[in-house]
Design a protein around this motif. Structure first.
Motif, PDB file in Angstrom:
ATOM      1  N   UNK A   9      67.228  38.019  87.604  1.00 38.56           N
ATOM      2  CA  UNK A   9      68.269  38.975  87.218  1.00 38.56           C
ATOM      3  C   UNK A   9      67.696  39.934  86.178  1.00 38.56           C
ATOM      4  N   UNK A  10      67.630  41.208  86.532  1.00 36.81           N
ATOM      5  CA  UNK A  10      67.012  42.201  85.649  1.00 36.81           C
ATOM      6  C   UNK A  10      67.871  42.453  84.418  1.00 36.81           C
ATOM      7  N   UNK A  11      69.126  42.827  84.645  1.00 37.09           N
ATOM      8  CA  UNK A  11      70.044  43.155  83.555  1.00 37.09           C
ATOM      9  C   UNK A  11      71.435  43.387  84.146  1.00 37.09           C
ATOM     10  N   UNK A  56      65.223  40.944  82.153  1.00 41.27           N
ATOM     11  CA  UNK A  56      65.717  40.187  81.005  1.00 41.27           C
ATOM     12  C   UNK A  56      65.530  38.683  81.176  1.00 41.27           C
ATOM     13  N   UNK A  57      65.965  38.146  82.313  1.00 46.67           N
ATOM     14  CA  UNK A  57      65.916  36.702  82.504  1.00 46.67           C
ATOM     15  C   UNK A  57      64.516  36.151  82.508  1.00 46.67           C
ATOM     16  N   UNK A  58      63.626  36.791  83.239  1.00 47.12           N
ATOM     17  CA  UNK A  58      62.242  36.333  83.318  1.00 47.12           C
ATOM     18  C   UNK A  58      61.589  36.346  81.944  1.00 47.12           C
ATOM     19  N   UNK A  59      61.771  37.443  81.221  1.00 47.70           N
ATOM     20  CA  UNK A  59      61.152  37.544  79.893  1.00 47.70           C
ATOM     21  C   UNK A  59      61.726  36.508  78.928  1.00 47.70           C
ATOM     22  N   UNK A  60      63.011  36.268  79.004  1.00 47.50           N
ATOM     23  CA  UNK A  60      63.630  35.277  78.120  1.00 47.50           C
ATOM     24  C   UNK A  60      63.066  33.885  78.385  1.00 47.50           C
ATOM     25  N   UNK A  61      62.932  33.534  79.644  1.00 48.33           N
ATOM     26  CA  UNK A  61      62.385  32.213  79.982  1.00 48.33           C
ATOM     27  C   UNK A  61      60.924  32.084  79.584  1.00 48.33           C
ATOM     28  N   UNK A  62      60.166  33.159  79.763  1.00 49.10           N
ATOM     29  CA  UNK A  62      58.755  33.111  79.362  1.00 49.10           C
ATOM     30  C   UNK A  62      58.644  32.945  77.851  1.00 49.10           C
TER      31      UNK A  62
END
Length: 262
Positions: free
Chosen positions: A184-186, A70-76
């Motif tokens: 952080x994945x979820x 979740x965190x990585x995708x949100x930042x990207x």
């Protein structure tokens, strides 16, 4: 209202049938908005064709390593946004009829009334204040019976915390600004931590009355999705730990047992 200032972030993972419906609806009902799809799942041939078509039409697709989280995708997604406003969506949101509500969110930000304007999911109440004292944070519902603020035809309520259906001024997002934890994945407290950061930074959040989105009805998904999603039940809250939050109490006074946003 023209929505050419809006980018819609759709993070997706192992729920392709939901994604296809979401993309079709957004393209049909909000063609001038830009789609940003960030995918850390499998890429079958059908999805490859979809993504090539989106890119050719000026939308953005980012393929991430499997299970980036979740965190990585949100930042990207935030980093790829080149429009003033970023709508935080989900691959299972039903965008049929959502345009009028999104127009309200845009109007509130355009009026300078907030940095984040949010609606509801399934019209469930989730608008609150965050009270932080000595490392302990409490969520409390705002009083919707009190007079709200408004611009012509649109009522909104200042708050600190909303559900994960928000239109955000892209200028407040990014490294050194408001961001998510990449690793952080979820289920690590990422949703509450995001709004704790927003409040500490002094940004303004409002709930806009009458703005709502529903989730799609059940569709087939990858058989492994449930196991990955189930990790949200883990007891650890690294996002809170990193911000010095020792205890976090949800609405009603219960300690945080959130299953996390999508």
């Amino acid at each position: 209202m023209v929505l050419d200032k809006v980018a819609i972030l759709i993070k997706t993972f192992l729920r392709d049938e939901y994604l296809y419906e979401t993309v079709r609806t957004i393209l049909k009902e909000m063609p001038e908005a830009q789609l940003i799809v960030v995918d850390d799942g499998h890429i079958p041939v059908m999805k490859t064709y979809l993504y090539h078509g989106l890119i050719n039409e000026g939308h953005v697709v980012e393929l991430c390593p499997f299970d980036s989280g979740f965190g990585y995708k949100s930042n990207r997604g935030a980093a790829l946004c080149t429009r003033p406003y970023l709508l935080i969506g989900s691959d299972d949101f039903d965008f049929h009829g959502a345009r009028p509500g999104i127009e309200k969110l845009v109007a509130v930000l355009e009026a300078g009334a907030a940095d984040i304007a949010s609606g509801r999911v399934h019209n469930n109440r989730y608008e609150g204040r965050l009270t932080e004292v000595d490392g302990t944070v409490h969520e409390t519902y705002i009083d919707l019976s009190h007079p709200c603020e408004e611009i012509p035809g649109i009522k909104y309520y200042p708050c600190d915390l909303t559900v994960n259906y928000s239109l955000i001024c892209a200028s407040i997002l990014g490294p050194g600004k408001i961001h998510w934890d990449d690793d952080v994945k979820i289920g690590g407290g990422e949703h509450g931590a995001f709004f704790v950061d927003v409040k500490r930074a002094g940004h303004r959040v409002v709930y806009v009355e009458g703005v709502n989105i529903n989730e799609q009805r059940s569709k087939p998904m990858d058989p492994h999705y449930g196991a990955f999603r189930g990790r949200a039940r883990q007891p650890e809250r690294p996002c809170f730990d990193r911000r010095g939050v020792k205890q976090y109490y949800c609405f009603g006074g219960n300690p945080d047992i959130s299953y996390g946003p999508k």
